[in-house]
Design a protein around this motif. Structure first.
Motif, short mmCIF file in Angstrom:
data_model
loop_
_atom_site.label_atom_id
_atom_site.label_comp_id
_atom_site.label_asym_id
_atom_site.label_seq_id
_atom_site.Cartn_x
_atom_site.Cartn_y
_atom_site.Cartn_z
N ALA A 100 5.59 -1.23 5.49
CA ALA A 100 5.46 -2.00 4.25
C ALA A 100 4.06 -1.80 3.67
CB ALA A 100 5.70 -3.48 4.53
N SER A 101 3.86 -2.33 2.47
CA SER A 101 2.54 -2.24 1.83
C SER A 101 2.21 -3.55 1.13
CB SER A 101 2.52 -1.10 0.81
OG SER A 101 1.32 -1.13 0.05
N TRP A 102 0.94 -3.92 1.18
CA TRP A 102 0.48 -5.09 0.43
C TRP A 102 0.47 -4.81 -1.07
CZ3 TRP A 102 0.80 -8.53 3.93
CH2 TRP A 102 0.22 -8.41 5.19
N THR A 103 0.50 -3.55 -1.47
CA THR A 103 0.25 -3.18 -2.86
C THR A 103 1.50 -3.12 -3.72
OG1 THR A 103 0.49 -0.80 -2.43
CG2 THR A 103 -1.69 -1.77 -2.10
N ASP A 104 2.68 -3.33 -3.16
CA ASP A 104 3.92 -3.14 -3.92
C ASP A 104 4.77 -4.40 -3.93
OD1 ASP A 104 5.53 -1.68 -5.53
OD2 ASP A 104 6.30 -0.34 -3.99
N HIS A 105 4.11 -5.55 -4.07
CA HIS A 105 4.82 -6.83 -3.98
C HIS A 105 5.80 -7.06 -5.13
CE1 HIS A 105 1.89 -8.22 -6.95
NE2 HIS A 105 0.97 -7.69 -6.19
N GLY A 106 5.68 -6.28 -6.20
CA GLY A 106 6.61 -6.43 -7.31
C GLY A 106 7.97 -5.81 -7.05
N LEU A 107 8.11 -5.06 -5.96
CA LEU A 107 9.38 -4.41 -5.70
C LEU A 107 9.71 -4.30 -4.22
CD1 LEU A 107 11.85 -2.86 -6.70
CD2 LEU A 107 10.44 -0.79 -6.82
N HIS A 108 8.76 -3.84 -3.40
CA HIS A 108 9.11 -3.45 -2.04
C HIS A 108 8.61 -4.37 -0.92
CE1 HIS A 108 9.42 0.87 -3.75
NE2 HIS A 108 10.63 0.36 -3.62
N THR A 109 7.55 -5.10 -1.14
CA THR A 109 6.93 -5.81 -0.02
C THR A 109 7.86 -6.81 0.64
OG1 THR A 109 4.77 -5.54 -1.08
CG2 THR A 109 4.91 -7.12 0.72
N ARG A 110 8.44 -7.71 -0.16
CA ARG A 110 9.31 -8.74 0.43
C ARG A 110 10.50 -8.12 1.16
NH1 ARG A 110 14.02 -11.51 -0.04
NH2 ARG A 110 13.97 -13.74 0.48
N GLY A 111 11.15 -7.15 0.52
CA GLY A 111 12.34 -6.56 1.12
C GLY A 111 12.06 -5.88 2.44
N THR A 112 10.90 -5.23 2.54
CA THR A 112 10.56 -4.55 3.78
C THR A 112 10.27 -5.55 4.89
OG1 THR A 112 9.52 -2.84 2.40
CG2 THR A 112 9.13 -2.73 4.76
N LEU A 113 9.46 -6.56 4.59
CA LEU A 113 9.11 -7.55 5.60
C LEU A 113 10.32 -8.38 6.01
CD1 LEU A 113 5.67 -8.74 4.17
CD2 LEU A 113 6.09 -7.07 5.99
N GLU A 114 11.16 -8.73 5.03
CA GLU A 114 12.37 -9.48 5.33
C GLU A 114 13.32 -8.64 6.18
OE1 GLU A 114 14.62 -13.08 4.95
OE2 GLU A 114 12.53 -12.55 4.55
N GLY A 115 13.38 -7.37 5.87
CA GLY A 115 14.23 -6.48 6.65
C GLY A 115 13.78 -6.41 8.10
N PHE A 116 12.48 -6.27 8.31
CA PHE A 116 11.97 -6.20 9.67
C PHE A 116 12.29 -7.48 10.44
CE2 PHE A 116 8.66 -7.04 12.83
CZ PHE A 116 8.76 -5.90 13.61
#
Length: 213
Positions: A100-116
């Motif tokens: 995941a990345s701290w820099t992409d919270h508008g699209l990818h951050t939540r989905g990646t962390l939630e997925g993990f």
């Protein structure tokens, strides 16, 4: 499987089908719930990238594609339609190296962390960086970590991955400066979450009430 963004999103979907020959996945910055993390952030319509992606990017090709833009207008709230666009993360049990990345919270951050958090893999690792996704994915250090992960689970070889911490996160001090830290779980132990609300002065206010996880 490995890949970034859409090429990572489909890994959640495929792995949830539990195909017998899929040995491991490396989802690298993706969304897992199209409604909450892409089309309607927190219930608020995404008015730039989602229309651009559904009207200009998806229709490019030789075959018919789903009219997601029109369907979005027809389904403004989360319902069975949007449920069909969300990965069934709890069905994923194969090894996963999730980035995941701290820099992409508008699209990818939540989905990646939630997925993990939600996948049920017994062997899973999370890495959270603070750079641009494709550049970080392609750099030599990242490629070597990908190689070590797949060497372990595709060929059964002993690699540096055997010594990885469960969570490795880049903790920023300022801008791109900071340090890598290792943690035993995600959310990071002793993390405290608070409810915050938007205000009319273009800022946010904290309720002071701690949110129970």
């Amino acid at each position: 499987m490995t890949g970034v963004s859409y090429l990572a999103n489909i890994q959640w979907r495929v792995a949830a089908l539990e195909p017998p020959h899929l040995a491991a996945i490396n989802p690298w910055e993706e969304w897992s719930d199209t409604h909450r993390e892409f089309a309607f952030h927190g219930g608020i319509p995404e008015t730039w990238f989602w229309p651009y992606w559904t009207l200009q990017r998806l229709p490019v090709g030789l075959h018919l594609v789903e009219d997601l833009f029109t369907e979005t207008q027809e389904h403004p709230l989360f319902d069975a339609f949007w449920a069909s666009k969300a990965a069934t993360l709890e069905r994923i049990r194969i090894p996963a190296y999730v980035v995941a990345s701290w820099t992409d919270h508008g699209l990818h951050t939540r989905g990646t962390l939630e997925g993990f958090k939600r996948i049920r893999s017994q062997q899973k690792w999370l890495e959270v960086h603070g750079e641009k996704k494709w550049a970080y994915y392609s750099r030599l250090e990242s490629r070597l970590r990908q190689f070590a992960f797949f060497e372990t689970f595709l060929k059964g070889r002993v690699t540096e991955g055997d010594e990885w911490p469960a969570v490795r996160a880049f903790i920023r001090a300022k801008g791109t400066t900071g340090e890598w830290r290792a943690f035993e779980a995600w959310p990071i132990p002793e993390t405290r979450a608070y409810a915050c609300f938007s205000t009319s002065n273009a800022g946010s206010s904290q309720s002071g009430n701690q949110v129970k996880s």
